[in-house]
Design an enzyme around this catalytic site. Structure first.
Site, PDB file in Angstrom:
ATOM      1  CG  ASN A  10     -27.866  12.840  -4.707  1.00  0.00           C
ATOM      2  OD1 ASN A  10     -28.400  13.909  -4.437  1.00  0.00           O
ATOM      3  ND2 ASN A  10     -27.629  11.922  -3.798  1.00  0.00           N
ATOM      4  N   PRO A  11     -30.002  14.902  -6.960  1.00  0.00           N
ATOM      5  CG  PRO A  11     -32.329  15.010  -6.711  1.00  0.00           C
ATOM      6  CD  PRO A  11     -31.192  14.049  -6.804  1.00  0.00           C
ATOM      7  CG  ASP A  70     -19.144   6.428  -4.919  1.00  0.00           C
ATOM      8  OD1 ASP A  70     -20.263   6.313  -5.469  1.00  0.00           O
ATOM      9  OD2 ASP A  70     -18.762   5.643  -4.022  1.00  0.00           O
ATOM     10  N   GLY A 154     -29.865  13.251   2.264  1.00  0.00           N
ATOM     11  CA  GLY A 154     -29.259  12.029   2.808  1.00  0.00           C
ATOM     12  C   GLY A 154     -29.340  11.954   4.320  1.00  0.00           C
ATOM     13  CE1 TYR A 155     -27.760   6.927   6.139  1.00  0.00           C
ATOM     14  CE2 TYR A 155     -26.595   7.760   4.206  1.00  0.00           C
ATOM     15  CZ  TYR A 155     -27.220   6.725   4.870  1.00  0.00           C
ATOM     16  OH  TYR A 155     -27.307   5.481   4.292  1.00  0.00           O
ATOM     17  CE  LYS A 176     -23.803  18.745   2.946  1.00  0.00           C
ATOM     18  NZ  LYS A 176     -24.790  17.803   2.419  1.00  0.00           N
ATOM     19  NE  ARG A 182     -20.919  16.008  -2.917  1.00  0.00           N
ATOM     20  CZ  ARG A 182     -21.659  15.507  -1.920  1.00  0.00           C
ATOM     21  NH1 ARG A 182     -22.296  16.308  -1.082  1.00  0.00           N
ATOM     22  NH2 ARG A 182     -21.767  14.210  -1.779  1.00  0.00           N
TER      23      ARG A 182
HETATM   24  O1  LIG Z   1     -26.313  13.365   4.485  1.00  0.00           O
HETATM   25  C1  LIG Z   1     -25.587  13.308   3.519  1.00  0.00           C
HETATM   26  N1  LIG Z   1     -24.904  14.421   3.141  1.00  0.00           N
HETATM   27  C2  LIG Z   1     -24.000  14.447   2.155  1.00  0.00           C
HETATM   28  O2  LIG Z   1     -23.407  15.487   1.846  1.00  0.00           O
HETATM   29  C3  LIG Z   1     -23.799  13.215   1.482  1.00  0.00           C
HETATM   30  N2  LIG Z   1     -23.006  12.845   0.480  1.00  0.00           N
HETATM   31  C4  LIG Z   1     -23.274  11.564   0.247  1.00  0.00           C
HETATM   32  N3  LIG Z   1     -24.210  11.087   1.086  1.00  0.00           N
HETATM   33  C5  LIG Z   1     -24.801   9.751   1.181  1.00  0.00           C
HETATM   34  O3  LIG Z   1     -24.087   8.890   0.373  1.00  0.00           O
HETATM   35  C6  LIG Z   1     -24.836   8.529  -0.797  1.00  0.00           C
HETATM   36  C7  LIG Z   1     -23.973   8.733  -2.002  1.00  0.00           C
HETATM   37  O4  LIG Z   1     -23.982   7.604  -2.834  1.00  0.00           O
HETATM   38  P1  LIG Z   1     -23.452   7.820  -4.305  1.00  0.00           P
HETATM   39  O5  LIG Z   1     -22.147   8.547  -4.250  1.00  0.00           O
HETATM   40  O6  LIG Z   1     -23.507   6.566  -5.048  1.00  0.00           O
HETATM   41  O7  LIG Z   1     -24.487   8.864  -4.895  1.00  0.00           O
HETATM   42  P2  LIG Z   1     -25.972   8.658  -5.436  1.00  0.00           P
HETATM   43  O8  LIG Z   1     -26.204   7.224  -5.810  1.00  0.00           O
HETATM   44  O9  LIG Z   1     -26.900   9.268  -4.465  1.00  0.00           O
HETATM   45  O10 LIG Z   1     -25.932   9.555  -6.760  1.00  0.00           O
HETATM   46  P3  LIG Z   1     -24.902   9.411  -8.022  1.00  0.00           P
HETATM   47  O11 LIG Z   1     -23.921  10.526  -7.893  1.00  0.00           O
HETATM   48  O12 LIG Z   1     -24.235   8.064  -7.913  1.00  0.00           O
HETATM   49  O13 LIG Z   1     -25.751   9.546  -9.239  1.00  0.00           O
HETATM   50  C8  LIG Z   1     -26.001   9.517  -0.840  1.00  0.00           C
HETATM   51  O14 LIG Z   1     -27.112   8.997  -1.511  1.00  0.00           O
HETATM   52  C9  LIG Z   1     -26.226   9.771   0.634  1.00  0.00           C
HETATM   53  O15 LIG Z   1     -26.935   8.707   1.178  1.00  0.00           O
HETATM   54  C10 LIG Z   1     -24.551  12.088   1.867  1.00  0.00           C
HETATM   55  N4  LIG Z   1     -25.438  12.143   2.860  1.00  0.00           N
HETATM   56 MG   LIG Z   2     -24.774   6.203  -6.797  1.00  0.00          MG
END
Ligand SMILES: O=c1[nH]c(=O)c2ncn([C@@H]3O[C@H](COP(=O)(O)OP(=O)(O)OP(=O)(O)O)[C@@H](O)[C@H]3O)c2[nH]1
Ligand SMILES: [Mg+2]
Length: 203
Positions: A10-11, A70, A154-155, A176, A182
């Site tokens: 996730n970038p 996660d 994200g959100y 942030k 995080r």
């Molecule tokens: O507004 C947001 N601010 C944040 O700070 C934040 N942190 C997490 N999220 C949401 O939760 C999912 C994680 O899912 P996740 O942990 O599986 O990650 P991911 O699938 O995007 O990437 P990876 O790390 O798995 O490769 C993300 O995609 C977002 O929708 C956030 N939204």
């Molecule tokens: Mg993921």
């Protein structure tokens, strides 16, 4: 230079980790730097389980210390959803815009005081030959009725942070990264991480 590997594609997360670690002279690498590592299936039932799955799979592949993240959004009026399904709430392929629209739709007509929510982040630190540790952090807020701001990911545009009086996406990244779920989780790993990085540099 000290280096930490984060098991994420996730970038948005990658940028935040880079920013947080840069202030301490540590370089971050993510799965975007290791395209040969296969996708890790997130089959856990908790944030912690999924963070461990990601960290351990990549740590095994590289034989190095790796941190998995996660995370997600938990909305009280939606009984904690989207939760561990935050990334794919509106279905595959994952799409932040559609996920946010879905939450806004589901909260239509829900009054401000009932729109409370929190971001949750579980981090797992996997080290070859050692037991994996996990830590977590949260950030409290509520869901706006419309998007505000363009920072973050994200959100963030619909997540209002009362202590700042603004949406998460209206905050500059330095802000942030002081108050986020995080950052809160990462703070709990700090002392262990410092000790490991010191040792890695000496050897
Ligand atoms: O507004 C947001 N601010 C944040 O700070 C934040 N942190 C997490 N999220 C949401 O939760 C999912 C994680 O899912 P996740 O942990 O599986 O990650 P991911 O699938 O995007 O990437 P990876 O790390 O798995 O490769 C993300 O995609 C977002 O929708 C956030 N939204
Ligand atoms: Mg993921």
């Amino acid at each position: 230079m000290k280096e930490v590997i984060i098991a994420t594609k996730n970038p948005g997360k990658a940028r935040e980790f880079e920013h947080i670690f840069a202030s301490r002279g540590i370089m971050v690498r993510t799965l975007l730097d290791f395209p040969e590592i296969p996708e890790v299936e997130e089959t856990g039932t908790t944030f912690e389980e999924n963070a461990i799955l990601k960290a351990e799979a990549v740590s095994r592949a590289l034989n190095k210390m790796v941190i998995g993240d996660d995370s997600g959004l938990m909305v009280d009026a939606l009984e904690g959803r989207p939760g561990i399904f935050s990334a794919r709430y509106a279905g595959e392929p994952k799409n932040d815009e559609n996920n946010t629209d879905k939450v806004l739709q589901e909260l239509q007509g829900v009054p401000e005081e009932k729109r409370t929510a929190r971001f949750y982040c579980a981090l797992a630190m996997a080290i070859p030959g050692q037991e994996t540790r996990t830590v977590s952090g949260t950030c409290e807020g509520r869901i706006l009725e419309e998007r505000r701001g363009t920072n973050g990911f994200g959100y963030d545009p619909v997540f209002y942070v009362p202590e700042k009086g603004s949406a998460m996406a209206e905050l500059p990244s330095e802000e942030k990264n002081k108050i986020s779920h995080r950052a809160a989780a990462l703070k709990k790993l700090e002392s262990v991480l410092d000790a490991i990085l010191e040792r890695a540099e000496e050897s």
